[in-house]
Structure formats: C-alpha cells, structure tokens
Design a protein around this motif. Structure first.
Motif, PDB file in Angstrom:
ATOM      1  N   GLY A 220       9.777  57.321  -4.920  1.00 15.94           N
ATOM      2  CA  GLY A 220       8.672  58.271  -4.940  1.00 15.94           C
ATOM      3  C   GLY A 220       7.631  57.995  -6.001  1.00 15.94           C
ATOM      4  N   THR A 221       7.763  56.897  -6.734  1.00 11.62           N
ATOM      5  CA  THR A 221       6.791  56.564  -7.779  1.00 11.62           C
ATOM      6  C   THR A 221       5.502  56.041  -7.158  1.00 11.62           C
ATOM      7  OG1 THR A 221       8.539  56.027  -9.361  1.00 11.62           O
ATOM      8  CG2 THR A 221       6.363  55.103  -9.793  1.00 11.62           C
ATOM      9  N   VAL A 222       4.370  56.560  -7.634  1.00  9.33           N
ATOM     10  CA  VAL A 222       3.052  56.118  -7.176  1.00  9.33           C
ATOM     11  C   VAL A 222       2.283  55.634  -8.391  1.00  9.33           C
ATOM     12  CG1 VAL A 222       0.884  56.777  -6.074  1.00  9.33           C
ATOM     13  CG2 VAL A 222       3.042  57.750  -5.254  1.00  9.33           C
ATOM     14  N   ILE A 223       1.812  54.389  -8.342  1.00 11.28           N
ATOM     15  CA  ILE A 223       1.103  53.784  -9.470  1.00 11.28           C
ATOM     16  C   ILE A 223      -0.275  53.345  -8.999  1.00 11.28           C
ATOM     17  CG2 ILE A 223       1.090  51.947 -11.200  1.00 11.28           C
ATOM     18  CD1 ILE A 223       4.120  51.826 -10.968  1.00 11.28           C
ATOM     19  N   GLN A 224      -1.298  53.753  -9.728  1.00  7.18           N
ATOM     20  CA  GLN A 224      -2.667  53.377  -9.407  1.00  7.18           C
ATOM     21  C   GLN A 224      -3.352  52.838 -10.656  1.00  7.18           C
ATOM     22  OE1 GLN A 224      -4.310  57.048  -7.832  1.00  7.18           O
ATOM     23  NE2 GLN A 224      -4.073  56.316  -5.742  1.00  7.18           N
ATOM     24  N   ALA A 225      -4.013  51.684 -10.506  1.00  3.71           N
ATOM     25  CA  ALA A 225      -4.842  51.165 -11.591  1.00  3.71           C
ATOM     26  C   ALA A 225      -6.116  51.993 -11.641  1.00  3.71           C
ATOM     27  CB  ALA A 225      -5.164  49.689 -11.367  1.00  3.71           C
ATOM     28  N   THR A 226      -6.478  52.483 -12.823  1.00 10.40           N
ATOM     29  CA  THR A 226      -7.634  53.360 -12.967  1.00 10.40           C
ATOM     30  C   THR A 226      -8.470  52.903 -14.144  1.00 10.40           C
ATOM     31  OG1 THR A 226      -6.347  54.869 -14.340  1.00 10.40           O
ATOM     32  CG2 THR A 226      -6.455  55.357 -11.980  1.00 10.40           C
ATOM     33  N   GLY A 227      -9.469  53.696 -14.459  1.00 13.51           N
ATOM     34  CA  GLY A 227     -10.314  53.395 -15.604  1.00 13.51           C
ATOM     35  C   GLY A 227     -11.490  52.528 -15.209  1.00 13.51           C
ATOM     36  N   ALA A 228     -12.419  52.397 -16.127  1.00 12.04           N
ATOM     37  CA  ALA A 228     -13.631  51.623 -15.887  1.00 12.04           C
ATOM     38  C   ALA A 228     -13.604  50.348 -16.717  1.00 12.04           C
ATOM     39  CB  ALA A 228     -14.860  52.455 -16.249  1.00 12.04           C
ATOM     40  N   SER A 229     -14.407  49.389 -16.294  1.00  8.13           N
ATOM     41  CA  SER A 229     -14.599  48.168 -17.068  1.00  8.13           C
ATOM     42  C   SER A 229     -15.945  48.271 -17.768  1.00  8.13           C
ATOM     43  CB  SER A 229     -14.562  46.937 -16.150  1.00  8.13           C
ATOM     44  OG  SER A 229     -14.744  45.755 -16.891  1.00  8.13           O
ATOM     45  N   THR A 230     -15.933  48.267 -19.086  1.00 17.55           N
ATOM     46  CA  THR A 230     -17.158  48.461 -19.846  1.00 17.55           C
ATOM     47  C   THR A 230     -17.130  47.626 -21.122  1.00 17.55           C
ATOM     48  OG1 THR A 230     -18.563  50.080 -20.980  1.00 17.55           O
ATOM     49  CG2 THR A 230     -16.190  50.491 -20.984  1.00 17.55           C
ATOM     50  N   ARG A 231     -18.313  47.285 -21.604  1.00 17.95           N
ATOM     51  CA  ARG A 231     -18.441  46.599 -22.884  1.00 17.95           C
ATOM     52  C   ARG A 231     -18.591  47.593 -24.035  1.00 17.95           C
ATOM     53  NH1 ARG A 231     -19.628  41.130 -22.183  1.00 17.95           N
ATOM     54  NH2 ARG A 231     -20.397  40.980 -24.337  1.00 17.95           N
ATOM     55  N   ASP A 232     -18.819  48.863 -23.707  1.00 18.31           N
ATOM     56  CA  ASP A 232     -18.992  49.868 -24.754  1.00 18.31           C
ATOM     57  C   ASP A 232     -17.711  50.006 -25.572  1.00 18.31           C
ATOM     58  OD1 ASP A 232     -21.524  50.320 -23.837  1.00 18.31           O
ATOM     59  OD2 ASP A 232     -21.011  52.113 -22.676  1.00 18.31           O
ATOM     60  N   ARG A 233     -17.857  49.991 -26.871  1.00 21.74           N
ATOM     61  CA  ARG A 233     -16.750  50.162 -27.804  1.00 21.74           C
ATOM     62  C   ARG A 233     -15.642  49.136 -27.574  1.00 21.74           C
ATOM     63  NH1 ARG A 233     -16.158  56.813 -28.046  1.00 21.74           N
ATOM     64  NH2 ARG A 233     -18.337  57.219 -28.620  1.00 21.74           N
ATOM     65  N   ALA A 234     -16.013  47.970 -27.099  1.00 22.65           N
ATOM     66  CA  ALA A 234     -15.053  46.888 -26.904  1.00 22.65           C
ATOM     67  C   ALA A 234     -15.225  45.899 -28.044  1.00 22.65           C
ATOM     68  CB  ALA A 234     -15.287  46.205 -25.568  1.00 22.65           C
ATOM     69  N   TYR A 235     -14.227  45.847 -28.914  1.00 23.37           N
ATOM     70  CA  TYR A 235     -14.298  44.993 -30.093  1.00 23.37           C
ATOM     71  C   TYR A 235     -13.224  43.913 -30.004  1.00 23.37           C
ATOM     72  CZ  TYR A 235     -16.769  49.159 -31.734  1.00 23.37           C
ATOM     73  OH  TYR A 235     -17.621  50.220 -31.840  1.00 23.37           O
ATOM     74  N   ASN A 236     -13.532  42.731 -30.528  1.00 26.43           N
ATOM     75  CA  ASN A 236     -12.510  41.693 -30.598  1.00 26.43           C
ATOM     76  C   ASN A 236     -12.241  41.257 -32.038  1.00 26.43           C
ATOM     77  OD1 ASN A 236     -14.737  40.080 -31.165  1.00 26.43           O
ATOM     78  ND2 ASN A 236     -14.781  39.144 -29.128  1.00 26.43           N
ATOM     79  N   ALA A 237     -12.684  42.068 -32.966  1.00 30.05           N
ATOM     80  CA  ALA A 237     -12.395  41.814 -34.386  1.00 30.05           C
ATOM     81  C   ALA A 237     -12.541  43.120 -35.155  1.00 30.05           C
ATOM     82  CB  ALA A 237     -13.336  40.763 -34.956  1.00 30.05           C
ATOM     83  N   VAL A 238     -11.783  43.234 -36.228  1.00 29.45           N
ATOM     84  CA  VAL A 238     -11.901  44.373 -37.144  1.00 29.45           C
ATOM     85  C   VAL A 238     -12.058  43.826 -38.556  1.00 29.45           C
ATOM     86  CG1 VAL A 238     -10.738  46.349 -38.181  1.00 29.45           C
ATOM     87  CG2 VAL A 238     -10.619  45.998 -35.718  1.00 29.45           C
ATOM     88  N   VAL A 239     -13.055  44.332 -39.249  1.00 31.13           N
ATOM     89  CA  VAL A 239     -13.298  43.976 -40.646  1.00 31.13           C
ATOM     90  C   VAL A 239     -12.917  45.183 -41.509  1.00 31.13           C
ATOM     91  CG1 VAL A 239     -14.995  43.248 -42.359  1.00 31.13           C
ATOM     92  CG2 VAL A 239     -15.174  42.422 -39.994  1.00 31.13           C
ATOM     93  N   ALA A 240     -11.922  45.009 -42.347  1.00 26.36           N
ATOM     94  CA  ALA A 240     -11.467  46.088 -43.232  1.00 26.36           C
ATOM     95  C   ALA A 240     -11.858  45.743 -44.665  1.00 26.36           C
ATOM     96  CB  ALA A 240      -9.964  46.276 -43.118  1.00 26.36           C
ATOM     97  N   ARG A 241     -12.465  46.700 -45.352  1.00 30.29           N
ATOM     98  CA  ARG A 241     -12.954  46.466 -46.705  1.00 30.29           C
ATOM     99  C   ARG A 241     -12.437  47.510 -47.672  1.00 30.29           C
ATOM    100  NH1 ARG A 241     -19.132  45.342 -44.580  1.00 30.29           N
ATOM    101  NH2 ARG A 241     -18.843  43.121 -44.058  1.00 30.29           N
ATOM    102  N   GLY A 242     -12.237  47.065 -48.899  1.00 28.01           N
ATOM    103  CA  GLY A 242     -11.823  47.955 -49.962  1.00 28.01           C
ATOM    104  C   GLY A 242     -12.365  47.463 -51.293  1.00 28.01           C
ATOM    105  N   THR A 243     -11.827  48.002 -52.377  1.00 26.66           N
ATOM    106  CA  THR A 243     -12.314  47.671 -53.715  1.00 26.66           C
ATOM    107  C   THR A 243     -11.149  47.249 -54.591  1.00 26.66           C
ATOM    108  OG1 THR A 243     -14.086  49.304 -53.475  1.00 26.66           O
ATOM    109  CG2 THR A 243     -13.617  48.497 -55.695  1.00 26.66           C
ATOM    110  N   ALA A 244     -11.277  46.070 -55.197  1.00 27.06           N
ATOM    111  CA  ALA A 244     -10.232  45.560 -56.094  1.00 27.06           C
ATOM    112  C   ALA A 244     -10.241  46.321 -57.411  1.00 27.06           C
ATOM    113  CB  ALA A 244     -10.437  44.064 -56.337  1.00 27.06           C
ATOM    114  N   ALA A 245      -9.219  46.107 -58.217  1.00 26.40           N
ATOM    115  CA  ALA A 245      -9.100  46.797 -59.502  1.00 26.40           C
ATOM    116  C   ALA A 245     -10.260  46.468 -60.437  1.00 26.40           C
ATOM    117  CB  ALA A 245      -7.771  46.440 -60.164  1.00 26.40           C
ATOM    118  N   ASP A 246     -10.852  45.275 -60.291  1.00 27.54           N
ATOM    119  CA  ASP A 246     -11.968  44.895 -61.154  1.00 27.54           C
ATOM    120  C   ASP A 246     -13.317  45.333 -60.605  1.00 27.54           C
ATOM    121  OD1 ASP A 246     -12.348  43.215 -59.011  1.00 27.54           O
ATOM    122  OD2 ASP A 246     -12.083  41.345 -60.138  1.00 27.54           O
ATOM    123  N   GLY A 247     -13.307  46.100 -59.504  1.00 27.37           N
ATOM    124  CA  GLY A 247     -14.547  46.594 -58.930  1.00 27.37           C
ATOM    125  C   GLY A 247     -15.146  45.720 -57.854  1.00 27.37           C
TER     126      GLY A 247
END
Length: 358
Positions: A220-247
């Motif tokens: 009785g399982t029913v599976i459907q592929a859904t959703g849209a294909s979009t470039r909006d908010r599609a990232y292939n990298a993340v840059v994380a930044r912070g501050t070292a102890a010396d500033g």
C-alpha cells in the motif's frame, strides 16, 4: 527511530492494532493518568524551530468528569501542563508492546459543544518562547553555554563532540533559541528532543544506514517524486568566518562535490557560496567544521524530494534514514524531513516527506 522489539517490528509489516495512552503532568504532579482520546495525530517538520505538533480530540464529558479546562490545574489547561504520549503495538492475544512517543506542552485547548481540541507542541517551545530578559554573556565551554541557554527547561545530553572554550566578549540579546542554533552550527552539531524529553546533541550528519525500506506499490505504499527544480538558494560552497584570539579573521570553506549542483560541474564552474559568520569560531579548523555543518543543512532543502503515503510506523522519527525504491530509483538513501502519524484508528495513512542523501 524509536527502538522496538523484533516481534513488534514484524507485526508492523501487516495489518495491526495501535493503542494510545496519554498522561497529563504539571511539574512533578500527575494530573491525569488516562486522558480519554477519541482521535489524535502528530506532525513533525525539521524545518520548523519547534518541529513537533500533536492534536488530540477529547470528549467533553467522560466517566463523570468534565474535560473542559475551567481550572488552572486542569489536566488539559495550558499552564505548564505536559502530555506524555505512549503508543502500544498489539502483538496478538492480550499482548501489547508499549513505548514512549514523546512529551508535549499543551499550547491551546478549545471547547466545542461535545468535544475538546487540544493542541500541544514539542518541548523546544519552552526555549523558543523564553526570550532573553537581559543580554546573555557566555563563559566557560560550548557545553556549559548550551546548558545555560536551555536548562532547566530541558536537560542537555552531549555525545560524540569535543568541547572547547567559548571566546570572551560574546553577547546574545533576545533570541534564546536562535543563540542555541548558532552555537550548534559553530560546533558542527545537530540536536533533537528525544522521546524521553531531553535534548540530545551529537555530530551533524545523517546515517547512510536505513532503518526502513519503502517500495512504491508494496504494502500500500505510494511514493511520488515532488518539488521543483530551481537555482534559487542553491549553493555549492559555504564560507564560515570567525575571529582568532589575536583579532585576525579565520575562515573555513566547505564545497559540495556531489549531486547535480556540485562545485565545478555543469551547474556552475565557479563556486556559489553561502556565507556564515560566528564569534564562536576562533580557528581555521573550527571554521571549516562549521562550514561543513551549514552545507549539510542547506543541502537538505534542495535535494530530490519524495512524498510517501504508507502504513503508519509508530517508531519512525524525523531525521531517520530510509531507503526508497521506485521505478526510477533502487534503494536510494533518503532522510525523513517531515511526517504525519495518526495515533488512532481511522486516521488514515502515514505521510512522509523525504529527501535524497546522494
């Protein structure tokens, strides 16, 4: 997934009976050990700040008692009352395997002519509504900071993570739950409220070992592929930044090398980055780990999506890994992002929203 016995799991592969027991507590006081429930269901969605929602329908009068919350300490009043939900799988004969589904805070109760509708939410609601009265200045470690933001509303249990000191000079102004989420990203961590009611904190990243196999057209399982294909908010990298102890600035980068939007592929030969910044990051290693964590979270919102209707599995939870088989895919590992679960007979099929992990 909530642990069930092999016998109970075997029962779930065919038609079975599901029992429900609901208790009401306020603090350490048990207000009702058997709330009468005529219909009930749960919804959970990992994209929400408070993922869980439970709706109960209760008869207005039962066994000589009014279930309309006219008193502050009534079992269904919204004054700190918590509902302990337990489910039971009929094993045959008089045997029932009971297990705890979770704890939920009564958010709202409404009385109609003959019924009471109770809306309850997950325990993270206690943290979400408790905005900071004054700026919170963490000290000590990430673990102690997390405990300071959350306890005593929930008990924090940390597993598999390396603790580290929190840099000085950090202020969290109002959003308590937002501060928790920032800390988790900077730590490379994820967190869920367990069925026992504590906050489990663990390294980010889903398991690739499925707890359940779902096949389109089977049982009785029913599976459907859904959703849209979009470039909006599609990232292939993340840059994380912070501050070292010396500033000085520290930076870590994580690239997505898999999937249709992989870095260096046809999607874009250049990096398409998402930027994340936190004062909790003080080394390149910390920034790199945070970048990978944020990338994993972002990929959950853009990968291939399936909508599934199936026989209810009362132990399944959001965040679980399942395998999906359709005419186009065989054994595709997916993570459960959202689900509905009927607690009572007549509630219909269970629905799942899952996203591919590959």
């Amino acid at each position: 997934m909530i642990t069930l016995s092999a016998e109970a799991l075997s029962v779930l592969t065919r038609s079975y009976g599901l029992r429900l027991a609901v208790e009401s507590w306020r603090g350490d006081e048990l207000l009702a050990d058997d709330v009468p429930v005529s219909a009930a269901s749960e919804e959970s969605d990992r994209s929400l700040r408070v993922p869980e929602r439970v709706t109960l329908t209760v008869p207005r009068y039962d066994r000589g008692m009014s279930w309309s919350p006219v008193a502050d300490d009534h079992p269904l009043a919204a004054n700190g009352q918590r509902l302990r939900v337990q489910l039971g799988v009929d094993l045959g004969g008089d045997q029932v395997e009971w297990f705890q589904r979770g704890w939920f805070v009564v958010q709202e109760t409404n009385a109609d002519a003959d019924t009471i509708t109770v809306n309850a939410v997950g325990l993270l609601a206690l943290v979400d509504e408790a905005r900071l009265v004054s700026p919170f200045q963490p000290s000590g470690t990430l673990t102690s900071t997390l405990q300071g933001l959350i306890e005593p509303a929930l008990t924090v249990v940390v597993e598999g993570l390396s603790d580290r000191a929190v840099p000085g000079g950090i202020n969290y102004d109002e959003d308590r739950l937002g501060a928790v989420m920032e800390l988790l990203d900077a730590w490379g961590a994820d967190a869920v409220v367990t069925e026992d009611g504590y906050l489990s904190v663990f390294p980010m990243g889903p398991s690739l070992t499925p707890v359940l196999a779902l096949t389109d057209g089977a049982g009785g399982t029913v599976i459907q592929a859904t959703g849209a294909s979009t470039r909006d908010r599609a990232y292939n990298a993340v840059v994380a930044r912070g501050t070292a102890a010396d500033g000085g600035q520290v930076q870590g980068v994580a690239y997505d090398y898999t999937g249709p939007k992989a870095y260096g592929g046809p999607f874009n030969p250049l990096a398409v980055p998402y930027y994340y910044e936190s004062p909790l990051l003080t080394t390149v290693a910390e920034a790199s780990a945070a970048a990978q964590t944020v990338l994993s979270r972002l990929k959950r919102t853009t990968s291939l999506e399936f909508q599934i209707a199936c026989v209810p599995h009362p132990g399944l939870q959001t965040g679980d890994t399942v395998s999906v088989t359709t005419a186009d895919y065989t054994g595709l590992p997916c993570v459960v992002e959202a689900l509905t679960l009927p607690y009572t007979a007549g509630g219909g099929a269970q629905t799942l929203t899952v996203r591919s992990l590959t």
